[in-house]
Design a protein around this motif. Structure first.
Motif, PDB file in Angstrom:
ATOM      1  N   GLY A  68      19.416   2.442 -35.264  1.00 16.99           N
ATOM      2  CA  GLY A  68      20.627   2.418 -34.450  1.00 16.99           C
ATOM      3  C   GLY A  68      20.471   3.305 -33.234  1.00 16.99           C
ATOM      4  O   GLY A  68      19.725   4.279 -33.245  1.00 16.99           O
ATOM      5  N   GLY A  70      22.960   5.152 -30.122  1.00 17.61           N
ATOM      6  CA  GLY A  70      24.234   5.392 -29.458  1.00 17.61           C
ATOM      7  C   GLY A  70      23.986   5.469 -27.970  1.00 17.61           C
ATOM      8  O   GLY A  70      23.698   4.462 -27.324  1.00 17.61           O
ATOM      9  N   GLY A  72      21.649   7.705 -26.783  1.00 20.49           N
ATOM     10  CA  GLY A  72      20.309   8.241 -26.593  1.00 20.49           C
ATOM     11  C   GLY A  72      20.294   9.666 -26.066  1.00 20.49           C
ATOM     12  O   GLY A  72      19.325  10.090 -25.450  1.00 20.49           O
ATOM     13  N   THR A  73      21.352  10.439 -26.329  1.00 16.44           N
ATOM     14  CA  THR A  73      21.356  11.842 -25.890  1.00 16.44           C
ATOM     15  C   THR A  73      20.838  12.785 -26.970  1.00 16.44           C
ATOM     16  O   THR A  73      20.824  13.996 -26.780  1.00 16.44           O
ATOM     17  CB  THR A  73      22.775  12.319 -25.510  1.00 16.44           C
ATOM     18  N   GLY A  74      20.432  12.232 -28.104  1.00 16.62           N
ATOM     19  CA  GLY A  74      19.977  13.053 -29.222  1.00 16.62           C
ATOM     20  C   GLY A  74      18.884  14.025 -28.808  1.00 16.62           C
ATOM     21  O   GLY A  74      18.157  13.794 -27.836  1.00 16.62           O
ATOM     22  N   SER A 134      27.306  17.359 -24.563  1.00 15.21           N
ATOM     23  CA  SER A 134      26.953  16.047 -24.010  1.00 15.21           C
ATOM     24  C   SER A 134      28.122  15.081 -24.096  1.00 15.21           C
ATOM     25  O   SER A 134      27.949  13.876 -23.980  1.00 15.21           O
ATOM     26  CB  SER A 134      25.781  15.484 -24.814  1.00 15.21           C
ATOM     27  N   THR A 139      27.975   9.249 -28.090  1.00 16.72           N
ATOM     28  CA  THR A 139      28.933   8.359 -28.752  1.00 16.72           C
ATOM     29  C   THR A 139      29.386   8.922 -30.098  1.00 16.72           C
ATOM     30  O   THR A 139      28.705   9.762 -30.707  1.00 16.72           O
ATOM     31  CB  THR A 139      28.298   6.990 -29.014  1.00 16.72           C
TER      32      THR A 139
HETATM   33  C1  LIG Z   1      22.838  17.955 -22.377  1.00 10.09           C
HETATM   34  C2  LIG Z   1      22.983  17.791 -23.848  1.00 10.09           C
HETATM   35  C3  LIG Z   1      23.843  18.633 -24.529  1.00 10.09           C
HETATM   36  C4  LIG Z   1      24.031  18.478 -25.900  1.00 10.09           C
HETATM   37  N1  LIG Z   1      24.915  19.293 -26.535  1.00 10.09           N
HETATM   38  C5  LIG Z   1      25.147  19.115 -27.856  1.00 10.09           C
HETATM   39  C6  LIG Z   1      26.096  19.926 -28.539  1.00 10.09           C
HETATM   40  O1  LIG Z   1      26.755  20.783 -27.969  1.00 10.09           O
HETATM   41  N2  LIG Z   1      26.285  19.707 -29.864  1.00 10.09           N
HETATM   42  C7  LIG Z   1      25.591  18.735 -30.527  1.00 10.09           C
HETATM   43  O2  LIG Z   1      25.814  18.565 -31.719  1.00 10.09           O
HETATM   44  N3  LIG Z   1      24.685  17.964 -29.904  1.00 10.09           N
HETATM   45  C8  LIG Z   1      24.443  18.122 -28.591  1.00 10.09           C
HETATM   46  N4  LIG Z   1      23.522  17.331 -27.961  1.00 10.09           N
HETATM   47  C9  LIG Z   1      22.766  16.341 -28.756  1.00 10.09           C
HETATM   48  C10 LIG Z   1      23.363  14.931 -28.804  1.00 10.09           C
HETATM   49  O3  LIG Z   1      24.229  14.700 -27.712  1.00 10.09           O
HETATM   50  C11 LIG Z   1      24.102  14.670 -30.102  1.00 10.09           C
HETATM   51  O4  LIG Z   1      23.177  14.684 -31.172  1.00 10.09           O
HETATM   52  C12 LIG Z   1      24.878  13.364 -30.142  1.00 10.09           C
HETATM   53  O5  LIG Z   1      25.603  13.307 -31.349  1.00 10.09           O
HETATM   54  C13 LIG Z   1      24.004  12.125 -30.054  1.00 10.09           C
HETATM   55  O6  LIG Z   1      24.832  11.010 -29.761  1.00 10.09           O
HETATM   56  P1  LIG Z   1      24.227   9.695 -29.126  1.00 10.09           P
HETATM   57  O7  LIG Z   1      25.330   8.712 -29.044  1.00 10.09           O
HETATM   58  O8  LIG Z   1      23.530   9.984 -27.861  1.00 10.09           O
HETATM   59  O9  LIG Z   1      23.207   9.253 -30.248  1.00 10.09           O
HETATM   60  P2  LIG Z   1      21.682   8.821 -30.146  1.00 10.09           P
HETATM   61  O10 LIG Z   1      20.875   9.882 -29.525  1.00 10.09           O
HETATM   62  O11 LIG Z   1      21.617   7.471 -29.557  1.00 10.09           O
HETATM   63  O12 LIG Z   1      21.342   8.723 -31.680  1.00 10.09           O
HETATM   64  C14 LIG Z   1      21.386   9.852 -32.508  1.00 10.09           C
HETATM   65  C15 LIG Z   1      21.124   9.425 -33.947  1.00 10.09           C
HETATM   66  O13 LIG Z   1      22.199   8.654 -34.408  1.00 10.09           O
HETATM   67  C16 LIG Z   1      21.765   7.374 -34.823  1.00 10.09           C
HETATM   68  N5  LIG Z   1      22.843   6.463 -34.462  1.00 10.09           N
HETATM   69  C17 LIG Z   1      23.511   6.368 -33.287  1.00 10.09           C
HETATM   70  N6  LIG Z   1      24.532   5.511 -33.408  1.00 10.09           N
HETATM   71  C18 LIG Z   1      24.519   5.061 -34.673  1.00 10.09           C
HETATM   72  C19 LIG Z   1      25.331   4.179 -35.417  1.00 10.09           C
HETATM   73  N7  LIG Z   1      26.386   3.574 -34.892  1.00 10.09           N
HETATM   74  N8  LIG Z   1      24.998   3.955 -36.715  1.00 10.09           N
HETATM   75  C20 LIG Z   1      23.954   4.575 -37.288  1.00 10.09           C
HETATM   76  N9  LIG Z   1      23.159   5.412 -36.633  1.00 10.09           N
HETATM   77  C21 LIG Z   1      23.445   5.661 -35.337  1.00 10.09           C
HETATM   78  C22 LIG Z   1      20.456   7.152 -34.137  1.00 10.09           C
HETATM   79  O14 LIG Z   1      19.641   6.284 -34.868  1.00 10.09           O
HETATM   80  C23 LIG Z   1      19.902   8.552 -34.120  1.00 10.09           C
HETATM   81  O15 LIG Z   1      19.321   8.838 -35.351  1.00 10.09           O
HETATM   82  C24 LIG Z   1      23.316  17.477 -26.602  1.00 10.09           C
HETATM   83  C25 LIG Z   1      22.435  16.638 -25.896  1.00 10.09           C
HETATM   84  C26 LIG Z   1      22.270  16.785 -24.546  1.00 10.09           C
HETATM   85  C27 LIG Z   1      21.338  15.868 -23.854  1.00 10.09           C
END
Ligand SMILES: Cc1cc2nc3c(=O)[nH]c(=O)nc-3n(C[C@H](O)[C@H](O)[C@H](O)COP(=O)(O)OP(=O)(O)OC[C@H]3O[C@@H](n4cnc5c(N)ncnc54)[C@H](O)[C@@H]3O)c2cc1C
Lengths: 476, 366
Positions: A68, A70, A72-74, A134, A139
């Protein structure tokens, strides 16, 4: 490689405009915010739970790995398609399905952006508490999968404390709902088990969230220090005096200067550290706590104590904090963020250790982190064009995490283990505990198709990954 | 029947492994205050008690964390913490005897959950013993931690059907400088719920927002439909509550002990008594508050307990959380589980394929 027949079946589910498979498009889906990368063979964009389930069934039929995605900010390589295969992006499942203020709930699809939840309800005096830095991009599905935190989770709890129900697609393609608007339903807390599974056990297709009432008063304080250790001691002092701010963030001198150049938030350029402290609640409580915090800061040699006088000033201070990584990107060609946690009494000592590690490896490491709960974010800067620099940065990161483990902490507070720290899990947990996590993985995903090669050390999960990840080295 | 009292976490794991290897059905418990809960409890060949696992392993007041063995009584835990004006505000029934492990396994919650959450929110780490004789670690001693699967969530509320909690780590809450209790009385459930709405939709942040119908109010020495509020803070904050909760009567905090012990007292009086738990949205609470039987509800969470003197008044709306020890009249303890029950059974099967642990618990469904 995706077999042609599978390709056709995916198209039949999501339509030709719901798929990306040209190499130039796929490169955008190779990486998240961490340093690892690997290319999926195809990205599909379902619009409904049924489409997600259909995609999972196709993946099973053709023995394809799937993962999956979201936004991609992971920051741990969670969504990186380590074994290739089908990536399921939730970008088109981005609707807020129901806002139910009288019952303090909101129901969303997983692709809804975190901040959009609060934006949808703040006019009515409510907010969604977990606020990763982020939050403008990440998401809810990603937040649930990683159990995301943020500055304000110090007082309000992390994602798992605000997720009341999930609809998920299991790796066998079946759809299950756990929990919902109502709490205290009988049976095992599957919602709690699935939250933070790092996308390795279930795909999340719908989420029931708790909303909170906005506080009557908010005060944001900037405390300025000539020594990072004094700032660290202040955090300890605040905890010891039972003062309960909703956020305590720390930026060190190097970070301050980068942030100030990028955002002009008004941070002092010559300081060694600042604390960004926020208090929320009833007017009578906040006013008293401001004075208590002022005393703590003075007792720990803060050289200046500023209170934001307006909402604009407050937003500016937070803008500096939340855009910090962007600011780093202006200075370093690449960076690597760590996420260790230490008991709050160990912050000052840990900052010292981080400095020593930086010196030993000849790297610049800057710190910006959730100090109130001991969640350190050393940002290790390196030159991605210089051979060996990435490896040195990774080694430095490991040394810092080893220190966190030694003082009784953890290797990740909110970013997840992913494919970045999975080999370190063995330093934190014994064999039996790792094997138990493996048994859960196996229970839900016996074929190991969903997001393989994450969380557990390779060889301890259910499948060996042969493909070595490339390095994306955080292009910014 | 054999009763085992292991006195170390490793001993607990050994006891489970030995009984499991001998295919003995095991009844697991702490103080065994909840024999009438979540059942009917099935027959057993051996009893494993955590009553000698009572040590405080690590207390870090400055980090606001503590690690204790699962057999420690919650009252003793809070006594230790009170020395530093800290607390684990779970407020369970049988508050004097109940152990940490038992309270969490049964997911007993209390009035102050509106502000502080429940067991799942306060536990930061755990060690549990399995039938294989392993001691599994999940979480740790820091307040923020996502390393590995959060298996602690699964153990909370599992009624000892999966594994035995051996060690539990909590995050701690500082006690507010002052607390106050306020009661408002109303003629009707509608008026009561309107007042509840005004409170939870406003800016006050009370720790407890309980609702009692007249039959329940009478039992604790009050009358009418009662909104019972507890708040904490400095003197100015308490004055604010007093002025905003119009026509509220200030009560002694001691009333909360009556509320917390409502279930034990009721069951003590009624050998065939039953306590039904219902869950709803905040808006969906009117019908339950209008029942004739005593009803105590967490008005800020949508959870209500209905007290039946016997099985005749139970209409199968919620789960039968407490009932007669012999299990009579409880065939439908958990009326309508959904598809997630299958996932739960698979998890149970992974931990305990032979169904040895705490058979019957979780309303006979697992
Ligand atoms: C500038 C910056 C600051 C940040 N600050 C924080 C912070 O303060 N606190 C924090 O916790 N994190 C922070 N992060 C990390 C990140 O934003 C989090 O981990 C966020 O939850 C990831 O969300 P995403 O939608 O980008 O998921 P993604 O990076 O796309 O995916 C993250 C994980 O979730 C899985 N996934 C996504 N959507 C689904 C779905 N619907 N079903 C099943 N699996 C799914 C993916 O397979 C992956 O394993 C930061 C990142 C950046 C770049």
């Amino acid at each position: 490689m995706i077999p042609a027949a599978a390709h056709q079946e995916v198209l039949a589910v999501v339509g030709p405009r719901g798929v990306l498979d040209r190499p130039e498009d796929l490169t955008l889906y190779e990486y998240d915010g961490s340093v690892d990368k690997a290319r999926p063979d195809m990205v599909a964009f379902p619009r409904s739970t049924e489409e997600v389930a259909a995609l999972v069934r196709i993946a099973n039929k053709y023995h394809l790995p799937f993962v999956g995605r979201g936004a991609g900010t992971g920051l741990s390589g969670g969504m990186v398609a380590r074994a290739g295969g089908l990536m399921i992006s939730f970008a088109r499942m981005n609707r807020i399905l129901e806002i139910d203020l009288p019952n303090e709930r909101v129901v969303v699809q997983p692709g809804v952006v975190n901040l959009d939840v609060t934006l949808a309800v703040q006019g009515d005096g409510y907010f969604y508490a977990p606020d990763p830095s982020s939050q403008r991009a990440c998401t809810i599905g990603g937040n649930v999968s990683e159990n995301a935190g943020g500055p304000h989770t110090l007082a309000y709890g992390v994602t798992t404390n605000h997720v009341l129900g999930l609809e998920v697609v299991l790796p066998d393609g079946s759809i299950v709902t756990t929990g919902g608007k109502e709490t205290d339903q009988p049976g095992y807390d599957l919602t709690g088990l699935f939250t933070g599974n790092e996308g390795t056990m279930v795909l999340v297709t719908k989420v029931w969230l708790r909303l909170m009432r906005a506080p009557e008063m908010v005060k944001t304080i900037l405390a300025i220090y000539n020594s990072a250790e004094d700032a660290g001691r202040t955090v300890q002092e605040i905890t010891a005096r039972a003062i309960t701010p909703v956020a305590v963030e720390m930026l060190d001198g190097l970070m301050l200067r980068m942030v100030e150049e990028a955002t002009g938030a008004g941070y002092p350029l010559d300081a060694a550290a600042v604390l960004l402290i926020e208090l929320e609640g009833l007017k009578e409580a906040v006013e008293e706590q401001v004075e208590q915090i002022r005393q703590c800061c003075a007792a720990c040699n803060a050289r200046e104590f500023r209170i934001a006088r307006s909402a604009e000033e407050r937003d500016l201070l937070w803008k500096g904090r939340k855009n910090a990584f962007g600011a780093v990107g202006r200075v370093a060609s690449a960076y690597y963020v760590q996420d260790g946690v230490v008991p709050r009494t160990q912050i000052a000592g840990t900052l010292r250790v981080i400095g020593e590690v930086a010196d030993r490896h000849g790297l610049k490491i800057s710190n910006i982190f959730h100090a109130g709960d001991g969640n350190m974010h050393p940002i290790i800067m390196f030159d991605k064009h210089k051979p060996g620099d990435l490896e040195r940065a990774q080694r430095a990161g490991e040394e810092i995490l080893e220190h966190c483990i030694r003082v009784g902490g953890s290797i990740t507070g909110e970013h997840g283990v992913g494919m970045e720290k999975n080999e370190m899990m063995g330093h934190l947990f014994d064999e039996a505990s790792l094997a138990m996590i493996g048994r859960f993985k196996n229970l839900f995903d016996p074929e190991c198709r969903l997001n393989p090669g994450k969380v557990l050390p390779l060889g301890k999960g259910c499948m060996e990954i042969r493909q070595r990840p490339l390095s994306a080295a955080s292009e910014i | 029947m054999e009763i085992l009292h292991p006195d170390t976490p490793a001993g607990l794991a050994e006891a489970l492994a030995a009984a499991g290897a001998a295919r003995q059905r095991i009844r697991l418990g702490g103080a065994f205050t909840k024999n009438r809960m979540g059942g009917p409890v099935g027959p057993a060949d051996a009893v494993v008690s955590t009553d000698r696992l009572t040590r405080v392993l690590q207390y870090e007041p400055k980090d606001l964390t503590i690690s204790v063995e699962a057999g420690l009584r919650v009252a003793e835990l809070n006594r230790v913490l009170a020395e530093n004006r800290q607390m684990v505000p779970l407020d369970p029934p049988f508050g004097a005897q109940a152990t940490v492990g038992g309270v969490l396994a049964a997911n007993c919650t209390g009035p102050r959950r509106r502000l502080y959450g429940t067991g799942r929110d306060l536990v930061i780490g755990m060690k549990f013993a399995t039938l294989r004789g392993e001691l599994i670690q999940t979480g740790g001693m820091v307040v923020k931690n996502v390393a590995g699967l959060d298996m602690g969530k699964l153990l909370v509320g599992s009624f000892g059907t999966l594994a035995a909690m051996a060690v539990v780590n909590f995050k701690l809450i500082p006690m507010p400088p002052e607390t106050g209790t306020f009661a408002q009385r109303f003629e009707t459930a509608v008026d009561l719920l309107e007042a509840r709405d005004r409170l939870v939709r406003g800016v006050l942040q009370p720790a407890a927002v309980d609702l009692l119908n007249p039959a329940a109010a009478r039992r604790v020495g009050l009358d009418g439909f009662v909104l019972l509020v507890q708040a904490g803070g400095n003197r100015a904050v308490m004055a604010r509550y007093a002025s905003e909760l119009t026509r509220a009567e200030a009560l002694d905090d001691g009333i909360w002990e009556r509320v917390r012990e409502f279930t034990p007292e009721f069951l003590g009086e009624h050998a065939s008594g039953m306590v039904e738990r219902r869950w709803s949205t905040l808006e969906g609470m009117r019908a339950v508050m209008e029942l004739k039987e005593p009803v105590v509800a967490r008005g800020g969470n949508g959870v209500a307990w209905v007290y039946h003197a016997n099985g005749e008044t139970y209409r199968g709306a919620g789960v039968m959380e407490w009932g007669p020890e012999d299990g009579t009249g409880r065939a439908a303890g958990w009326p309508e589980p959904g598809a997630e029950l299958d996932v739960m059974r698979r998890i149970k099967n992974m931990f305990d394929p032979a169904g040895l642990l705490n058979a019957g618990r979780l309303y006979g469904r697992i």
